[in-house]
Scaffold this motif. Structure first.
Motif, PDB file in Angstrom:
ATOM      1  N   VAL A  72       0.730  -1.040  -0.076  1.00 38.87           N
ATOM      2  CA  VAL A  72       0.026   0.273   0.155  1.00 38.87           C
ATOM      3  C   VAL A  72       1.029   0.928   0.080  1.00 38.87           C
ATOM      4  N   THR A  73       0.440   1.913  -0.790  1.00 38.83           N
ATOM      5  CA  THR A  73       1.218   3.884  -1.226  1.00 38.83           C
ATOM      6  C   THR A  73       0.805   4.470  -0.506  1.00 38.83           C
ATOM      7  N   GLN A  74      -0.734   4.546  -0.229  1.00 39.56           N
ATOM      8  CA  GLN A  74      -1.482   5.572   0.858  1.00 39.56           C
ATOM      9  C   GLN A  74      -2.858   4.874   1.043  1.00 39.56           C
ATOM     10  N   ALA A  75      -2.662   5.981   2.256  1.00 35.58           N
ATOM     11  CA  ALA A  75      -3.945   5.998   2.861  1.00 35.58           C
ATOM     12  C   ALA A  75      -5.016   7.172   3.182  1.00 35.58           C
ATOM     13  N   ILE A  76      -6.182   7.214   2.615  1.00 34.93           N
ATOM     14  CA  ILE A  76      -7.028   8.346   2.644  1.00 34.93           C
ATOM     15  C   ILE A  76      -8.233   8.294   4.404  1.00 34.93           C
ATOM     16  N   ILE A  77      -7.542   8.655   4.914  1.00 34.34           N
ATOM     17  CA  ILE A  77      -8.516   8.379   6.322  1.00 34.34           C
ATOM     18  C   ILE A  77      -9.808   9.501   6.596  1.00 34.34           C
ATOM     19  N   PHE A  94      -5.095   7.128  13.858  1.00 40.64           N
ATOM     20  CA  PHE A  94      -5.205   6.782  12.642  1.00 40.64           C
ATOM     21  C   PHE A  94      -3.791   7.334  12.359  1.00 40.64           C
ATOM     22  N   LEU A  95      -3.489   8.648  12.240  1.00 44.58           N
ATOM     23  CA  LEU A  95      -2.303   9.453  11.902  1.00 44.58           C
ATOM     24  C   LEU A  95      -1.113   8.387  12.089  1.00 44.58           C
ATOM     25  N   ILE A  96      -0.992   8.249  12.910  1.00 43.23           N
ATOM     26  CA  ILE A  96       0.567   7.419  13.685  1.00 43.23           C
ATOM     27  C   ILE A  96       0.498   5.908  13.000  1.00 43.23           C
ATOM     28  N   GLN A  97      -0.874   5.195  12.646  1.00 40.89           N
ATOM     29  CA  GLN A  97      -0.775   3.552  12.431  1.00 40.89           C
ATOM     30  C   GLN A  97       0.181   4.301  10.225  1.00 40.89           C
ATOM     31  N   CYS A  98      -0.680   5.370   9.982  1.00 41.67           N
ATOM     32  CA  CYS A  98      -0.178   5.782   8.233  1.00 41.67           C
ATOM     33  C   CYS A  98       1.332   5.479   8.656  1.00 41.67           C
ATOM     34  N   GLU A  99       1.863   6.377   9.573  1.00 40.42           N
ATOM     35  CA  GLU A  99       3.176   7.121   9.024  1.00 40.42           C
ATOM     36  C   GLU A  99       4.015   5.868   9.665  1.00 40.42           C
ATOM     37  N   ALA A 100       3.828   5.292  10.453  1.00 40.54           N
ATOM     38  CA  ALA A 100       4.470   4.216  10.796  1.00 40.54           C
ATOM     39  C   ALA A 100       4.907   3.008  10.019  1.00 40.54           C
ATOM     40  N   LYS A 101       3.603   3.356   8.707  1.00 42.73           N
ATOM     41  CA  LYS A 101       3.610   2.248   7.867  1.00 42.73           C
ATOM     42  C   LYS A 101       4.702   2.736   6.252  1.00 42.73           C
ATOM     43  N   GLY A 102       4.816   3.962   6.634  1.00 42.55           N
ATOM     44  CA  GLY A 102       5.550   5.331   5.790  1.00 42.55           C
ATOM     45  C   GLY A 102       4.471   5.999   4.172  1.00 42.55           C
ATOM     46  N   LEU A 103       2.884   5.975   4.446  1.00 43.84           N
ATOM     47  CA  LEU A 103       2.189   5.415   3.866  1.00 43.84           C
ATOM     48  C   LEU A 103       1.654   7.403   3.892  1.00 43.84           C
ATOM     49  N   LYS A 104       1.722   7.221   2.018  1.00 39.81           N
ATOM     50  CA  LYS A 104       1.355   9.208   1.903  1.00 39.81           C
ATOM     51  C   LYS A 104      -0.603   8.962   3.094  1.00 39.81           C
ATOM     52  N   VAL A 105      -0.357  10.036   2.873  1.00 44.34           N
ATOM     53  CA  VAL A 105      -2.211  10.467   3.945  1.00 44.34           C
ATOM     54  C   VAL A 105      -2.613  11.346   3.266  1.00 44.34           C
ATOM     55  N   ILE A 106      -3.900  11.119   2.633  1.00 45.22           N
ATOM     56  CA  ILE A 106      -4.828  12.018   2.882  1.00 45.22           C
ATOM     57  C   ILE A 106      -6.143  12.524   3.602  1.00 45.22           C
ATOM     58  N   ILE A 107      -6.802  13.011   3.935  1.00 52.87           N
ATOM     59  CA  ILE A 107      -8.076  13.089   5.037  1.00 52.87           C
ATOM     60  C   ILE A 107      -9.020  13.576   4.590  1.00 52.87           C
ATOM     61  N   GLY A 131       0.085  19.545   8.352  1.00 54.57           N
ATOM     62  CA  GLY A 131       0.711  19.240   7.273  1.00 54.57           C
ATOM     63  C   GLY A 131      -0.085  18.241   6.014  1.00 54.57           C
ATOM     64  N   TYR A 132      -1.574  18.229   6.242  1.00 52.92           N
ATOM     65  CA  TYR A 132      -1.945  17.233   5.330  1.00 52.92           C
ATOM     66  C   TYR A 132      -3.353  17.969   4.617  1.00 52.92           C
ATOM     67  N   LYS A 133      -3.192  17.645   3.604  1.00 51.69           N
ATOM     68  CA  LYS A 133      -4.445  17.683   2.488  1.00 51.69           C
ATOM     69  C   LYS A 133      -5.315  16.666   3.613  1.00 51.69           C
ATOM     70  N   THR A 157      -4.389   2.060  -2.882  1.00 48.80           N
ATOM     71  CA  THR A 157      -4.747   2.800  -1.380  1.00 48.80           C
ATOM     72  C   THR A 157      -5.853   2.321  -0.956  1.00 48.80           C
ATOM     73  N   VAL A 158      -5.735   2.402   0.300  1.00 51.12           N
ATOM     74  CA  VAL A 158      -6.917   1.818   1.218  1.00 51.12           C
ATOM     75  C   VAL A 158      -7.863   2.912   1.385  1.00 51.12           C
ATOM     76  N   LEU A 159      -8.701   3.050   2.359  1.00 52.96           N
ATOM     77  CA  LEU A 159      -9.505   3.989   2.730  1.00 52.96           C
ATOM     78  C   LEU A 159      -9.864   3.050   4.132  1.00 52.96           C
ATOM     79  N   CYS A 160      -9.365   3.876   5.480  1.00 49.99           N
ATOM     80  CA  CYS A 160      -9.435   3.698   6.809  1.00 49.99           C
ATOM     81  C   CYS A 160     -10.270   4.748   7.864  1.00 49.99           C
ATOM     82  N   GLY A 161     -11.169   4.234   8.702  1.00 45.65           N
ATOM     83  CA  GLY A 161     -11.212   5.709   9.555  1.00 45.65           C
ATOM     84  C   GLY A 161     -12.117   4.616  10.512  1.00 45.65           C
TER      85      GLY A 161
END
Length: 288
Positions: A72-77, A94-107, A131-133, A157-161
């Motif tokens: 996975v390269t990107q998470a949309i939270i 959720f942000l911590i989890q995504c950052e720990a996996k090195g994912l690009k994050v969009i909220i 700093g998030y879109k 991309t994975v959707l999470c939340g």
């Protein structure tokens, strides 16, 4: 041949090469090595007598447990601004989890019609400050869906939340069909129900999106205390200016991150959450 696993069911893996899909089984060597192919894996496979066999799994950039998916390269939270009520602490987890996996994050803030313009702008300002879109949506009305689609190119991309925020509705709107079954919102818990039984990658807009319920666990116990600061990208500008190279940005003197908090250059609530999480990790390690 090489391809990407787009679906896995009951020991069968469906590998996509260009426009073709091959049904494959994994060689026994993977079981002996305690390694299982995952949806999202890039694999080498062979077809013998009309049957496909996965021969090798190429190196992964990352892997998730729930959902079980690789590369996975990107998470949309996705968070609803209301119903269920918005929680900054939950967003931070959720942000911590995504950052720990090195994912690009969009909220994505969904159900934006349920709050005032001022309340929405306050939430957007908070996310922008770290700093998030942000994408705003009303998924049931189709608002914001095209903007989400534009972010899918060249990504897995994975959707999470949290439950009930509209992830299934967003995914269905993106794909133009009911890819993920959805149920009613529980009036008592204000949580959504879905019946997705497996993870599948669906190709769209030059990328892939996971037909999956997203993260179902927010356990961060595997994050080392030294690595937690890397999950707060707003620290990056300051942490190299700390007096000590091993600074944890908590009780150490001469900490540039703490100075930035005092100057309102780093959001204080985010910093307080960092300290609280750091202490939880330290206490958990000591207890073990």
């Amino acid at each position: 041949m090489q391809g990407i696993i787009v679906k896995g069911i009951a020991g069968f893996y469906y590998v996509k090469v260009d426009e073709d899909i091959y049904e494959c089984k994994a060689r026994g060597k993977f079981r002996h090595n305690e390694l299982s192919p995952l949806v999202g894996d890039k694999v080498e496979f062979d077809v013998q007598n009309g049957k496909g066999f996965i021969m090798d799994i190429l190196p992964r950039s990352c892997s998730l447990i729930r959902p079980a998916i690789a590369n996975v390269t990107q998470a949309i939270i996705v968070f609803a601004v209301k119903n269920p009520d918005f929680s900054t602490d939950l967003l931070n987890k959720f942000l911590i989890q995504c950052e720990a996996k090195g994912l690009k994050v969009i909220i994505c803030f969904n159900k934006i019609d349920l709050v005032s313009k001022e309340e929405l702008e306050e939430k957007i300002a908070f996310v922008n400050s770290i700093g998030y879109k942000v994408i705003c949506s009303r998924a049931k009305q189709g608002e914001g869906i095209e903007e989400i689609k534009e972010q899918l190119h060249n990504n897995i991309t994975v959707l999470c939340g949290p439950s009930g925020v509209g992830k299934s509705t967003i995914l269905n709107s993106i794909l133009g069909r009911n890819a993920m079954e959805t149920g009613d919102i529980s009036e008592r818990l204000k949580r959504g129900k879905h019946t997705t039984r497996h993870c599948e990658l669906i190709e769209i807009k030059g990328g892939y999106i996971a037909d999956s319920p997203g993260f179902s666990s927010l356990d961060i116990s595997d994050i080392k205390k030294e690595d937690l600061q890397n999950c707060f990208p707003e620290f990056n500008e300051y942490k190299n200016d700390c007096r000590f190279s091993t600074c944890m940005h908590n009780k150490e003197p001469g900490c540039a991150v703490k100075e930035a908090v005092l100057k309102d250059e780093i959001n204080k609530n985010r910093y307080d959450f960092y300290v609280k999480t750091l202490e939880e990790i330290q206490n958990r390690r000591e207890w073990k």
